[in-house]
Design a protein around this motif. Structure first.
Motif, mmCIF file in Angstrom:
data_model
loop_
_atom_site.group_PDB
_atom_site.id
_atom_site.type_symbol
_atom_site.label_atom_id
_atom_site.label_comp_id
_atom_site.label_asym_id
_atom_site.label_seq_id
_atom_site.Cartn_x
_atom_site.Cartn_y
_atom_site.Cartn_z
ATOM 1 N N ALA A 23 12.769 14.330 -7.321
ATOM 2 C CA ALA A 23 11.838 13.610 -6.448
ATOM 3 C C ALA A 23 10.597 13.189 -7.221
ATOM 4 O O ALA A 23 9.863 14.032 -7.742
ATOM 5 N N ALA A 24 10.369 11.874 -7.296
ATOM 6 C CA ALA A 24 9.162 11.346 -7.939
ATOM 7 C C ALA A 24 8.033 11.330 -6.925
ATOM 8 O O ALA A 24 8.212 10.890 -5.784
ATOM 9 N N LEU A 25 6.860 11.801 -7.346
ATOM 10 C CA LEU A 25 5.711 11.907 -6.454
ATOM 11 C C LEU A 25 4.669 10.837 -6.774
ATOM 12 O O LEU A 25 4.671 10.236 -7.845
ATOM 13 N N ASN A 26 3.755 10.640 -5.844
ATOM 14 C CA ASN A 26 2.698 9.636 -6.019
ATOM 15 C C ASN A 26 1.471 10.236 -6.717
ATOM 16 O O ASN A 26 0.344 9.893 -6.399
ATOM 17 N N VAL A 27 1.714 11.092 -7.681
ATOM 18 C CA VAL A 27 0.639 11.781 -8.390
ATOM 19 C C VAL A 27 0.689 11.401 -9.859
ATOM 20 O O VAL A 27 1.648 11.748 -10.565
ATOM 21 N N GLY A 28 -0.308 10.664 -10.325
ATOM 22 C CA GLY A 28 -0.392 10.304 -11.725
ATOM 23 C C GLY A 28 -1.092 11.374 -12.535
ATOM 24 O O GLY A 28 -1.678 12.320 -11.994
ATOM 25 N N HIS A 29 -1.046 11.222 -13.846
ATOM 26 C CA HIS A 29 -1.647 12.214 -14.745
ATOM 27 C C HIS A 29 -3.124 12.426 -14.424
ATOM 28 O O HIS A 29 -3.612 13.566 -14.398
ATOM 29 N N ASP A 30 -3.840 11.349 -14.165
ATOM 30 C CA ASP A 30 -5.286 11.463 -13.907
ATOM 31 C C ASP A 30 -5.593 12.142 -12.573
ATOM 32 O O ASP A 30 -6.713 12.635 -12.375
ATOM 33 N N ASP A 31 -4.618 12.154 -11.664
ATOM 34 C CA ASP A 31 -4.837 12.788 -10.358
ATOM 35 C C ASP A 31 -4.831 14.312 -10.449
ATOM 36 O O ASP A 31 -5.179 14.998 -9.476
ATOM 37 N N LEU A 32 -4.428 14.851 -11.587
ATOM 38 C CA LEU A 32 -4.305 16.303 -11.719
ATOM 39 C C LEU A 32 -5.616 16.984 -12.074
ATOM 40 O O LEU A 32 -5.710 18.212 -12.023
ATOM 41 N N ALA A 33 -6.630 16.196 -12.407
ATOM 42 C CA ALA A 33 -7.912 16.785 -12.783
ATOM 43 C C ALA A 33 -8.476 17.619 -11.633
ATOM 44 O O ALA A 33 -8.463 17.212 -10.472
ATOM 45 N N ASP A 34 -8.940 18.813 -11.964
ATOM 46 C CA ASP A 34 -9.586 19.725 -11.002
ATOM 47 C C ASP A 34 -8.649 20.240 -9.917
ATOM 48 O O ASP A 34 -9.101 20.753 -8.894
ATOM 49 N N THR A 35 -7.329 20.119 -10.106
ATOM 50 C CA THR A 35 -6.398 20.665 -9.118
ATOM 51 C C THR A 35 -6.041 22.115 -9.422
ATOM 52 O O THR A 35 -5.498 22.813 -8.563
ATOM 53 N N GLU A 81 0.844 -1.193 0.000
ATOM 54 C CA GLU A 81 0.000 0.000 0.000
ATOM 55 C C GLU A 81 0.878 1.241 0.000
ATOM 56 O O GLU A 81 1.696 1.433 0.898
ATOM 57 N N LEU A 82 0.719 2.051 -1.012
ATOM 58 C CA LEU A 82 1.419 3.327 -1.065
ATOM 59 C C LEU A 82 0.447 4.453 -0.728
ATOM 60 O O LEU A 82 -0.756 4.338 -1.010
ATOM 61 N N PRO A 83 0.930 5.525 -0.139
ATOM 62 C CA PRO A 83 0.030 6.647 0.134
ATOM 63 C C PRO A 83 -0.529 7.206 -1.160
ATOM 64 O O PRO A 83 0.159 7.240 -2.190
ATOM 65 N N LYS A 84 -1.775 7.636 -1.135
ATOM 66 C CA LYS A 84 -2.419 8.186 -2.319
ATOM 67 C C LYS A 84 -2.520 9.704 -2.192
ATOM 68 O O LYS A 84 -2.677 10.226 -1.086
ATOM 69 N N PRO A 85 -2.433 10.410 -3.296
ATOM 70 C CA PRO A 85 -2.587 11.863 -3.217
ATOM 71 C C PRO A 85 -4.001 12.215 -2.780
ATOM 72 O O PRO A 85 -4.950 11.476 -3.038
ATOM 73 N N ARG A 86 -4.134 13.336 -2.101
ATOM 74 C CA ARG A 86 -5.456 13.755 -1.633
ATOM 75 C C ARG A 86 -5.533 15.277 -1.695
ATOM 76 O O ARG A 86 -4.517 15.959 -1.860
ATOM 77 N N ARG A 87 -6.718 15.793 -1.516
ATOM 78 C CA ARG A 87 -6.924 17.236 -1.522
ATOM 79 C C ARG A 87 -7.083 17.733 -0.099
ATOM 80 O O ARG A 87 -7.814 17.160 0.707
ATOM 81 N N GLY A 88 -6.381 18.811 0.232
ATOM 82 C CA GLY A 88 -6.511 19.424 1.536
ATOM 83 C C GLY A 88 -7.748 20.290 1.612
ATOM 84 O O GLY A 88 -8.394 20.597 0.597
ATOM 85 N N GLU A 89 -8.094 20.712 2.822
ATOM 86 C CA GLU A 89 -9.275 21.553 2.998
ATOM 87 C C GLU A 89 -9.143 22.883 2.260
ATOM 88 O O GLU A 89 -10.139 23.499 1.881
ATOM 89 N N ASP A 90 -7.897 23.303 2.051
ATOM 90 C CA ASP A 90 -7.663 24.562 1.335
ATOM 91 C C ASP A 90 -7.550 24.350 -0.167
ATOM 92 O O ASP A 90 -7.228 25.279 -0.912
ATOM 93 N N GLY A 91 -7.791 23.124 -0.628
ATOM 94 C CA GLY A 91 -7.734 22.834 -2.053
ATOM 95 C C GLY A 91 -6.380 22.410 -2.558
ATOM 96 O O GLY A 91 -6.236 22.039 -3.729
ATOM 97 N N ALA A 92 -5.353 22.444 -1.707
ATOM 98 C CA ALA A 92 -4.019 22.053 -2.137
ATOM 99 C C ALA A 92 -3.970 20.556 -2.431
ATOM 100 O O ALA A 92 -4.675 19.759 -1.807
ATOM 101 N N LEU A 93 -3.152 20.189 -3.388
ATOM 102 C CA LEU A 93 -2.911 18.774 -3.686
ATOM 103 C C LEU A 93 -1.807 18.292 -2.755
ATOM 104 O O LEU A 93 -0.688 18.816 -2.773
ATOM 105 N N ILE A 94 -2.129 17.309 -1.920
ATOM 106 C CA ILE A 94 -1.164 16.780 -0.962
ATOM 107 C C ILE A 94 -0.563 15.509 -1.532
ATOM 108 O O ILE A 94 -1.265 14.537 -1.813
#
Length: 216
Positions: free
Chosen positions: A133-145, A108-121
């Motif tokens: 530094a490679a991040l756990n954010v894929g192309h599809d995770d960028l939608a609506d960020t 299990e790897l940590p998944k990206p999430r949205r903070g209460e302020d809208g930031a992508l964590i």
């Protein structure tokens, strides 16, 4: 033996070599790839990328292993010989004892999430020798960020570090010494410094948390 040229991938990261972990080979649902390695979660992410495992065998006592088997060198004595046989067209079922794919170890790897302020964590998955530094954010995770190519990104890291970066295609899109956010060869988000070291500048290491938000 079967005909054809299968795609065989061998990976060994095996701190529990000689202990209770299993040695396995598996077939993926998509692209008919064969993965060989220790059953400690190492193969799980690769298998998931190709639809999961649909067939698996335990190869610790494979008829293809080298004898005698070293207690600490299974890469040479078990994994490599099995991968070689499979690459030469031998059937996966002949490599060892059948194993239910559902019994394979996962990770299990940590998944990206949205903070209460809208930031992508995001979290750092790895840091290479250049400090990228490679991040756990894929192309599809960028939608609506709100993160858009060619626009600035505010990066917040640990110890109160806040830096302005550019969401770019490649390193040459920013001046030497400047931070950039880009998609790597796997379409995963990464952070780098053109001719510099992002890990050093932002104090990053695997599992470090970052907050990214578009900057007006």
């Amino acid at each position: 033996m079967t005909l054809g040229t299968p795609r065989v991938h061998l990976a060994v990261v095996d701190p529990e070599v000689g202990a209770q972990r299993r040695a396995v080979a598996l077939r993926t649902a998509e692209d008919d790839r064969l993965l060989v390695g220790p059953d400690n979660g190492l193969l799980a992410l690769a298998a998931a990328r190709f639809g999961g495992a649909v067939e698996a065998v335990e190869i610790g006592r494979s008829p293809w292993r080298l004898e005698p088997v070293s207690h600490t060198f299974h890469g040479r004595d078990i994994f490599a010989p099995v991968a070689a046989y499979l690459a030469n067209g031998w059937a996966l079922a002949e490599a060892g004892e059948p194993l239910a794919p559902g019994e394979l170890a996962g990770i299990e790897l940590p998944k990206p999430r949205r903070g209460e302020d809208g930031a992508l964590i995001a979290h750092v998955l790895s840091v290479d020798r250049f400090g990228n530094a490679a991040l756990n954010v894929g192309h599809d995770d960028l939608a609506d960020t709100g993160l858009r190519l060619g626009h600035p990104v505010l990066i917040e890291a640990g110890a109160g570090r806040r830096r302005r970066a550019q969401y770019a295609v490649t390193f040459a899109d920013v001046a030497p010494g400047e931070l950039l956010v880009y998609e790597d060869a796997w379409r995963m988000l990464a952070v780098a410094v053109n001719r510099g070291n992002a890990a050093r500048e932002l104090a990053l290491r695997p599992d470090s948390e970052l907050r990214l938000r578009p900057e007006p």
